[in-house]
Design a protein around this motif. Sequence first.
Motif, PDB file in Angstrom:
ATOM      1  N   LEU A 130     -18.859  -5.323 -45.059  1.00 34.94           N
ATOM      2  CA  LEU A 130     -18.712  -6.085 -43.822  1.00 34.94           C
ATOM      3  C   LEU A 130     -17.877  -5.342 -42.784  1.00 34.94           C
ATOM      4  CD1 LEU A 130     -18.068  -9.663 -45.270  1.00 34.94           C
ATOM      5  CD2 LEU A 130     -20.078  -8.933 -43.974  1.00 34.94           C
ATOM      6  N   ALA A 131     -17.082  -4.361 -43.227  1.00 33.65           N
ATOM      7  CA  ALA A 131     -16.187  -3.667 -42.286  1.00 33.65           C
ATOM      8  C   ALA A 131     -16.927  -2.986 -41.142  1.00 33.65           C
ATOM      9  CB  ALA A 131     -15.307  -2.665 -43.047  1.00 33.65           C
ATOM     10  N   PRO A 132     -18.026  -2.245 -41.387  1.00 32.76           N
ATOM     11  CA  PRO A 132     -18.734  -1.620 -40.257  1.00 32.76           C
ATOM     12  C   PRO A 132     -19.402  -2.611 -39.315  1.00 32.76           C
ATOM     13  CG  PRO A 132     -19.305  -0.556 -42.345  1.00 32.76           C
ATOM     14  CD  PRO A 132     -18.589  -1.825 -42.678  1.00 32.76           C
ATOM     15  N   LEU A 133     -19.506  -3.888 -39.729  1.00 34.60           N
ATOM     16  CA  LEU A 133     -20.124  -4.889 -38.874  1.00 34.60           C
ATOM     17  C   LEU A 133     -19.139  -5.506 -37.887  1.00 34.60           C
ATOM     18  CD1 LEU A 133     -22.372  -6.820 -41.434  1.00 34.60           C
ATOM     19  CD2 LEU A 133     -22.943  -4.846 -39.999  1.00 34.60           C
ATOM     20  N   LEU A 134     -17.882  -5.033 -37.891  1.00 30.32           N
ATOM     21  CA  LEU A 134     -16.876  -5.602 -37.005  1.00 30.32           C
ATOM     22  C   LEU A 134     -17.274  -5.546 -35.526  1.00 30.32           C
ATOM     23  CD1 LEU A 134     -14.160  -7.013 -36.869  1.00 30.32           C
ATOM     24  CD2 LEU A 134     -13.043  -4.773 -36.838  1.00 30.32           C
ATOM     25  N   PRO A 135     -17.945  -4.487 -35.033  1.00 29.32           N
ATOM     26  CA  PRO A 135     -18.377  -4.518 -33.622  1.00 29.32           C
ATOM     27  C   PRO A 135     -19.279  -5.712 -33.299  1.00 29.32           C
ATOM     28  CG  PRO A 135     -18.503  -2.286 -34.459  1.00 29.32           C
ATOM     29  CD  PRO A 135     -18.213  -3.176 -35.641  1.00 29.32           C
ATOM     30  N   PHE A 136     -20.174  -6.061 -34.220  1.00 29.03           N
ATOM     31  CA  PHE A 136     -21.040  -7.214 -33.989  1.00 29.03           C
ATOM     32  C   PHE A 136     -20.218  -8.494 -33.929  1.00 29.03           C
ATOM     33  CE2 PHE A 136     -23.497 -10.747 -35.860  1.00 29.03           C
ATOM     34  CZ  PHE A 136     -24.444 -10.894 -34.859  1.00 29.03           C
ATOM     35  N   THR A 137     -19.271  -8.642 -34.859  1.00 26.51           N
ATOM     36  CA  THR A 137     -18.419  -9.829 -34.850  1.00 26.51           C
ATOM     37  C   THR A 137     -17.586  -9.886 -33.578  1.00 26.51           C
ATOM     38  OG1 THR A 137     -18.294  -9.714 -37.266  1.00 26.51           O
ATOM     39  CG2 THR A 137     -16.682 -11.090 -36.154  1.00 26.51           C
ATOM     40  N   ALA A 138     -17.083  -8.722 -33.136  1.00 25.58           N
ATOM     41  CA  ALA A 138     -16.313  -8.682 -31.896  1.00 25.58           C
ATOM     42  C   ALA A 138     -17.156  -9.093 -30.702  1.00 25.58           C
ATOM     43  CB  ALA A 138     -15.741  -7.277 -31.685  1.00 25.58           C
ATOM     44  N   SER A 139     -18.424  -8.734 -30.717  1.00 26.80           N
ATOM     45  CA  SER A 139     -19.305  -9.142 -29.615  1.00 26.80           C
ATOM     46  C   SER A 139     -19.466 -10.661 -29.587  1.00 26.80           C
ATOM     47  CB  SER A 139     -20.668  -8.456 -29.730  1.00 26.80           C
ATOM     48  OG  SER A 139     -21.408  -8.948 -30.837  1.00 26.80           O
ATOM     49  N   LEU A 140     -19.501 -11.289 -30.771  1.00 23.08           N
ATOM     50  CA  LEU A 140     -19.554 -12.748 -30.820  1.00 23.08           C
ATOM     51  C   LEU A 140     -18.294 -13.353 -30.220  1.00 23.08           C
ATOM     52  CD1 LEU A 140     -21.007 -13.411 -34.404  1.00 23.08           C
ATOM     53  CD2 LEU A 140     -22.200 -13.610 -32.218  1.00 23.08           C
ATOM     54  N   TYR A 141     -17.131 -12.802 -30.568  1.00 18.84           N
ATOM     55  CA  TYR A 141     -15.883 -13.306 -30.015  1.00 18.84           C
ATOM     56  C   TYR A 141     -15.824 -13.092 -28.507  1.00 18.84           C
ATOM     57  CZ  TYR A 141     -13.626 -14.592 -34.377  1.00 18.84           C
ATOM     58  OH  TYR A 141     -13.292 -15.229 -35.542  1.00 18.84           O
ATOM     59  N   LEU A 142     -16.362 -11.984 -28.027  1.00 15.57           N
ATOM     60  CA  LEU A 142     -16.422 -11.753 -26.587  1.00 15.57           C
ATOM     61  C   LEU A 142     -17.231 -12.857 -25.906  1.00 15.57           C
ATOM     62  CD1 LEU A 142     -17.030  -8.324 -24.868  1.00 15.57           C
ATOM     63  CD2 LEU A 142     -18.192 -10.365 -24.065  1.00 15.57           C
ATOM     64  N   LEU A 143     -18.382 -13.183 -26.480  1.00 14.81           N
ATOM     65  CA  LEU A 143     -19.227 -14.227 -25.905  1.00 14.81           C
ATOM     66  C   LEU A 143     -18.559 -15.600 -26.011  1.00 14.81           C
ATOM     67  CD1 LEU A 143     -22.711 -13.080 -27.261  1.00 14.81           C
ATOM     68  CD2 LEU A 143     -21.832 -12.852 -24.926  1.00 14.81           C
ATOM     69  N   MET A 144     -17.862 -15.854 -27.106  1.00 17.53           N
ATOM     70  CA  MET A 144     -17.135 -17.120 -27.243  1.00 17.53           C
ATOM     71  C   MET A 144     -16.054 -17.252 -26.175  1.00 17.53           C
ATOM     72  SD  MET A 144     -16.567 -17.213 -31.369  1.00 17.53           S
ATOM     73  CE  MET A 144     -17.917 -16.986 -32.533  1.00 17.53           C
ATOM     74  N   THR A 145     -15.377 -16.151 -25.883  1.00 21.45           N
ATOM     75  CA  THR A 145     -14.319 -16.168 -24.871  1.00 21.45           C
ATOM     76  C   THR A 145     -14.891 -16.442 -23.488  1.00 21.45           C
ATOM     77  OG1 THR A 145     -13.022 -14.601 -26.189  1.00 21.45           O
ATOM     78  CG2 THR A 145     -12.425 -14.839 -23.866  1.00 21.45           C
TER      79      THR A 145
END
Length: 405
Positions: free
Chosen positions: A360-375
């Motif tokens: 799951l560690a290399p998928l952090l950019p995808f998760t960060a993009s979700l948080y960006l959209l949530m913000t």
Amino acid sequence: MGQTAHVSAVVWTAAVSLAAWLWLLLAQGFFWRTDVRLPTRREPDVWPSVCVVVPARDEAAVLPASLPSLLAQDYPGRAEVFLIDDGSTDGTGELARELAGRQHGLPLTVASPGEPPTGWTGKLWAVRHGIALARACEPEYLLLTDADIAHAPDSLRELVSAAGTGGFDVVSQMARLRVESPWERLVVPAFVYFFAQLYPFRRIGKERAGKKGERRTRTAAAAGGCVLLRSEAAERARIPDAIRHAVIDDVALARAVKDSGGRIWLGLADLVDSVRPYPRLHDLWRMVSRSAYAQLRHNPLVLFGTVTGLTLVYLVPPAAVAVGAVTGSAGAAVLGALAWLVMAGTYVPMLRYYRQPLWLAPLLPFTASLYLLMTVDSAVQHYRGRGAAWKGRTYARPGTVPDEG
């Protein structure tokens, strides 16, 4: 020539992203480490009294998994629990009394404060009512804990021992959140990772010299699910009145205690767990977006800076690798890959803490993009008049409600 210029720009942007990650790795309080647990502690000769305050609104679904754990606390001193039913419509108060009737443990008082007045969040109005009831017992400590938090039997005695040994006015633990559904696995560890990046735990427990020799913590934050608060410090900091309109009440509480000269500590929990499920992306989205823009002080410029920073730090590395692969630019690919590697490496300890697979560690950019959209969505909902909405209530931006003396 144009394509070369574009590739060169990507190379330089990837270099800046890598530099940012090296700075985060080494200079941001080692935020990525997960070994900040309860500090060295020893049990007191005389155990101080504690009152546990639990604000609850429509929590019947989780209460059977959380409240019994509080009532069953193995605490040698005097302790009792106050559950404040904040206008529930699902029978939360009645269920709490029923659960207490089945179990011989700490005494439980269930009360309701009525609807919060203008300028108060429902949770903090309930906390105020609970603290007022607790004052009759003259407790030395207050444990503020959410209705979805389950405690191991020795949680309270460990918290009190840590506070007494270290001389802390606040000892708070980031509860281990539930991670079972696929979306929880993808999003929840990153939530705690991002929080630690904003508020490095190691810095919170450190001190620096303040004005006139006062001791002040460098960084102030707490985790609202589990906050042990010295009663004297609560009165000195005017908790919760001083933070009555705060949506992010845990950080506001820590800052108020710090500003009044108190000492605070925050770390990850081994004995405290959240039992609230967030099985769908929609559930997690609501959890984050309801307060994300409040975290940015409802400031469009801060929002712009946050979006830019998230893009540079989290999204540029994989983008640079892709551009390098397409254009044959080794510089873009190598710099992007190095930044991505550092990013993933800093995420590994949090995945281990949550017992999640390391892929799951290399998928952090995808998760960060979700948080960006949530913000961004949080800001959009705010300007539509639906910001900071939770359980049927929408709270006004601080500063738009009348202040009290």
